[in-house]
Design an enzyme around this catalytic site. Structure first.
Site, PDB file in Angstrom:
ATOM      1  N   ASP A 338       0.855  -1.174   0.000  1.00 45.67           N
ATOM      2  CA  ASP A 338       0.000   0.000   0.000  1.00 45.67           C
ATOM      3  C   ASP A 338       0.901   1.238   0.000  1.00 45.67           C
ATOM      4  OD1 ASP A 338      -2.293   1.525   0.170  1.00 45.67           O
ATOM      5  OD2 ASP A 338      -2.403   1.408   2.346  1.00 45.67           O
ATOM      6  N   ASP A 651      -2.878  -1.095   5.807  1.00 53.48           N
ATOM      7  CA  ASP A 651      -3.229  -0.568   7.130  1.00 53.48           C
ATOM      8  C   ASP A 651      -4.727  -0.323   7.284  1.00 53.48           C
ATOM      9  OD1 ASP A 651      -3.495   1.530   5.412  1.00 53.48           O
ATOM     10  OD2 ASP A 651      -2.290   2.949   6.547  1.00 53.48           O
ATOM     11  N   ASP A 655      -7.658  -3.139   2.922  1.00 54.78           N
ATOM     12  CA  ASP A 655      -6.546  -4.055   2.678  1.00 54.78           C
ATOM     13  C   ASP A 655      -6.798  -5.447   3.246  1.00 54.78           C
ATOM     14  OD1 ASP A 655      -4.859  -2.029   1.508  1.00 54.78           O
ATOM     15  OD2 ASP A 655      -4.564  -1.226   3.520  1.00 54.78           O
TER      16      ASP A 655
END
Length: 936
Positions: A338, A651, A655
């Site tokens: 990410d 986070d 996700d």
């Protein structure tokens, strides 16, 4: 009654009246009766509860995996032998094996149980209560009672309880990072909009997002598992997780060892019967072969080694939740990361600004332009520019109990105030605020009015395209001069340049107000402005990330960015950290720098595989932006189907599915949501991508170390089996009892094996590609070295000591010795001593399969010496104490016998050193041009 049509695919395009009509509600909300009917029809606004995790089933799995079954069989055979011939210590062996099974089962179960609370955490992330309008009145209800058509009342600081369409919005900004991964707060409006990315439509709010500022009303159109949040929960709950590479290897090793053990036991039992041995002797023969071949110490040694590695990784800011994940990191080939909070700091920060025709960079409390530090005098000329940063906002400085100041408010305004504080600009007394023109989406700017040095002054900040046209003057070197058309064009060009680099750009201006106006109005304040400068902000990458990306590339680990953020922002960060070349570099032919989620959705599987397969090792990886959870899942699934070992970082709630699908999920410990932390295998305590690279190094070291101690454990199997072969085939006295086998496997070998599991990373371990999936933990060369070289040499030493002691005490070949004979007990103790001393030599030999023990370094792993000390101490307790003599059938030995045994152990180590020299020369001759770092 007719069932309402609750289709919402075009709800963003409808006017307020049409929205209310579509959802069959009104400005006063639903009636209680209608709400009850819809609750029955659509169900409660909760996430579906998956099948509850069964503690008993989870615990039972740990007692029934293949290695545990093998140990159960060994324990059962031990108890059977005890029933056939009591008093030989077989029951002790059986109970010890059961203890090994139990300890490992409980340890593994606790790790698994901790990971199974993810969906419960996901449910807790939603608010418990919601404020709505029903029957024309504002009421608070349980979140679970919300239904489509309810009118939500949204206030600053609240978390949205369901997906809804706004019908009123005042100054509303929403944090969607947990759902989309995008770091910038999103403005929300009630106006109809035609098209756009569904999660970015400005008149929609989604369950699980937070209202940062403003207030409004919205009509619920989706609840429970129909919300975007619910779809992610459903994806997470339905993802199947497989075994880690290490777990698969352990299963294969266990099956091989089991097959060998059972085949040898049955074969030698049959041979014993065919050669005329009694059933009892043949049974002891077969059971001894099986138990001697089963590496009872391998499972606890693997578990303890992984646990020690997890402790070392915790010191490097990586918290390990599942022990097998330690080794999985070592064979990782792709990291899907990410952006927000992983590669970047997850906070807006002023990076540079434009004043006096100069681009000024900000770094570590200093200003730089054109390669030089800006002087204090130059900075003082920009006083009005800094005054706007200090005063034209609504962020607040809050003093903490420890005396430190914390800035709270809108992230953009927080960044402006923090910038002023970091550069020592906030020490001056604040100017008294006389009024404010609040930001709105139409003007795209805000203004504040202040009293300064006996006059009124207005400060304005906002979008450049909104502020610059209102400016008639520009401040140059502290003086206001008329703005020319060329200067205006230059300012807008610089603004576009900043925007193309994914900066968020604000223009700031001021105006002296001659008289106190009766009413603060846009026409009287935001006109004839003096342009002061441009501010460029972004969520900056962590300082260590570019170096970490370079280390990944050198180690053969690909890094792919997958973010929900804007493509320009994703591309700019990718360039800053070295994932994508800058404009100056010529991109490869056919290289697509940024792929959006909707493109991924339309791609065929074959095209996506081609996109994810680089044609050259130095080709930049694609960057994925605007990715929804299902898109990220598809990329991760495709990579796994291609044979890659995939690590995924994240986070946010968005996700969660990909974290669970990956071979190894890595969550952020500081900024990460509880959902991500619970699902992940590893948690980064400092939210820094660079920590992943350190963890990969540790993971590779763990695999190398498991091979070392696996070799060490398997070596002792040979001198344990040989006495039973001699007993069965040649009729010699049994040189080693089964309790003494137990003393080696679960006693003297354990601590030195653990010490080998704590070997430090070897130089060059991050200079080679990850090991391929096809590479076995116990490779053919490793087994040949363990069994046919080190093992046979150890057996030669142990049996040599056995016969030396017998002959020295008057025994002649063919003379039968009873098991209770003191001479035979002493001789078996000599065999045990020979195995122990051989293993002392082998612990140095097993530190590397290629490097000499002298090159590895004698003092690089002090735990080795502690292991040897414990090994020798245990042997002394077994041989020289009455309890040890009774339990293991041993007797104290005379000191003279240790001389030949020590010489033999030394020769064993020297023989291994000679083998390494010969093997190194043969390797050099076969591939003289290939230079590889020396690896264990």
């Amino acid at each position: 009654m007719r069932v309402p049509d609750f289709r919402y695919h075009d709800i963003n395009r409808l006017s307020t009246a049409d929205v209310l009509n579509r959802l069959e509600t009104a400005g006063g909300g639903l009636t209680t009766e209608e709400a009850i009917r819809r609750l029955i029809q659509f169900g409660p606004n909760v996430l579906a509860t998956p099948e509850r995790y069964s503690v008993l089933r989870g615990l039972a799995r740990q007692f029934t995996h293949f290695l545990a079954i093998l140990l159960w069989i060994a324990a059962g055979l031990s108890f059977a032998a005890e029933l056939m011939n009591p008093g030989e210590g077989m029951a002790t062996l059986g109970w010890a094996i059961l203890a090994v099974i139990g300890i490992n089962a409980v340890f593994a179960f606790l790790q698994e149980y901790k990971a199974e609370r993810a969906v419960q955490t996901l449910r807790r992330l939603l608010p418990d209560k919601a404020w709505i309008t029903r029957n024309g009145q504002s009421v608070g209800i349980l979140r679970s009672e919300l239904v489509p058509g309810d009118l939500l009342l949204l206030e600053e600081g609240e978390r949205v309880p369901a997906d809804a369409r706004l019908i009123e919005a005042t100054g509303m900004r929403v944090d969607t990072a947990a759902l989309t991964g995008e770091s910038k707060p999103k403005r929300r409006t009630a106006e109809p909009v035609e098209d756009g990315h569904w999660l970015d439509l400005p008149n929609l709010v989604f369950a699980g997002t937070t209202i940062l500022s403003g207030h409004g009303r919205a009509v619920v159109f989706s609840t429970g598992m129909r919300t975007e949040f619910g779809k992610i929960a459903d994806l997470t709950a339905t993802v199947e997780t497989g075994l880690s590479p290490l777990q698969k290897e352990i299963v294969k090793v266990t099956r091989i060892v089991a097959a060998i053990s059972l085949a040898m036991g049955i074969t030698f039992f049959s041979i014993g019967l065919l050669t005329g041995l009694s059933f009892w002797i043949s049974a002891i023969f077969g059971i001894g072969i099986i138990v001697a071949n089963v590496p009872e110490g391998l499972l606890p040694t693997v578990t303890l080694s992984l646990a020690m590695a997890s402790q070392r990784m915790a010191k490097r800011h990586a918290l390990i939740k599942h022990l097998a994940s330690v080794e999985t990191l070592g064979c990782t080939t792709v990291i899907c990361t990410d952006k927000t909070g992983t590669l970047t700091e997850n906070r807006m920060k002023v990076d540079r600004f434009y004043v006096d025709g100069l681009v000024v960079e900000s770094s570590e409390g200093c200003f730089f332009t054109r390669g030089r530090i800006v002087s204090t005098t130059d900075a003082e000329q920009w006083r009005f520019f800094f005054d706007v940063l200090l005063h034209c906002h609504n962020a607040k400085r809050v003093r903490q109990a420890d005396g430190r100041y914390v800035v709270t408010g809108d992230p953009t305004e927080v960044a402006l105030l923090q910038f002023a504080m970091e550069h020592g600009l906030a020490h001056r007394p604040p100017l008294r605020r006389m009024g404010e023109l609040a930001f709105d989406a139409d003007r795209k700017r805000m203004s504040t009015l202040h009293w300064s040095e006996g006059q009124l002054i207005a400060f304005t900040k906002g979008a450049p395209e909104s502020v610059v046209p209102l400016c008639t003057h520009i401040e140059i070197h502290g003086n206001a001069v008329p703005m020319t058309s060329d200067e205006r064009a230059r300012i807008l060009s610089q603004s576009r340049s900043f925007a193309e680099q994914a900066y968020r750009v604000l223009a700031v201006a001021r105006r002296e107000v001659a008289n106190q106006p009766e009413h603060i109005e846009v026409e009287t304040i935001e006109a004839d402005l003096t342009f002061l400068g441009l501010i460029a902000m972004m969520d900056p990458p962590h300082r260590e990330v570019p170096g970490a990306v370079a280390r990944c590339r050198k180690a053969g680990v690909r890094v792919i960015m997958i973010t929900g953020d804007h493509p320009l922002t994703a591309l700019a960060v990718a360039r800053k950290i070295g994932l994508v070349p800058h404009h100056a570099a010529q991109p490869p032919v056919g290289f697509v720098p940024v792929i959006e989620g909707l493109q991924v959705e339309r791609m065929s599987d074959e095209y996506l595989r081609q996109l994810l397969t680089p044609s050259r090792s130095n080709e930049p990886e694609p960057v994925f932006a605007r990715m929804a959870p299902r898109h990220k899942m598809r990329v991760v699934s495709t990579l796994k189907e291609m044979g890659e070992v995939v690590a995924v970082t994240g986070d946010g709630v968005n996700d969660a599915p990909a974290l669970k699908k990956a071979d190894i999920g890595i969550a952020m410990g500081v900024a990460g949501t509880d959902v991500a932390k619970e699902i992940a295998d590893i948690i980064l305590l400092n939210d820094n991508f660079a920590t992943i690279v350190n963890a990969i190094e540790e993971g590779r070291t763990v695999f190398a170390n498991i091979r070392k101690f696996a070799t060490y454990v398997l070596v002792s199997n040979v001198p344990e089996v040989v006495p039973f072969l001699g007993y069965g085939f040649f009729g010699i006295p049994l040189a080693l009892t089964i309790p003494q086998v137990l003393a080696v496997d679960l006693g003297t070998d354990m601590v030195p094996a653990i010490a080998l599991g704590a070997e430090p990373p070897h130089p060059g371990i991050m200079d080679v590609p990850p090991r391929p999936r096809t590479e076995r933990l116990l490779s053919t060369p490793l087994l040949l070295r363990a069994y046919l070289f080190l093992g046979l040499n150890s057996a030669l030493l142990a049996m040599g000591g056995f016969f030396l002691y017998l002959f020295a005490n008057g025994w002649t070949w063919g003379v039968h010795l009873e098991w209770s004979s003191p001479l035979l007990q002493s001789a078996t103790t000599v065999t045990l001593a020979g195995i122990v001393l051989a293993q002392v030599a082998n612990v140095f030999a097993c530190r590397s399969a290629r490097l000499s023990a002298f090159r590895v370094g004698w003092l690089t792993n002090p735990l080795i010496y502690w292991g040897i000390a414990v090994e020798l101490t245990l042997f002394a307790v077994i041989s020289y104490t009455s309890i040890g003599n009774q339990m293991f059938g041993t007797t104290p030995l005379p000191l003279w016998i240790f001389g030949p045994l020590i010489i033999g152990a030394t020769l064993l180590l020297l023989a291994e050193e000679a083998r390494k020299v010969i093997a190194d020369r043969l390797t050099s001759k076969s591939s003289p041009k290939i230079l590889q770092p020396e690896l264990p």
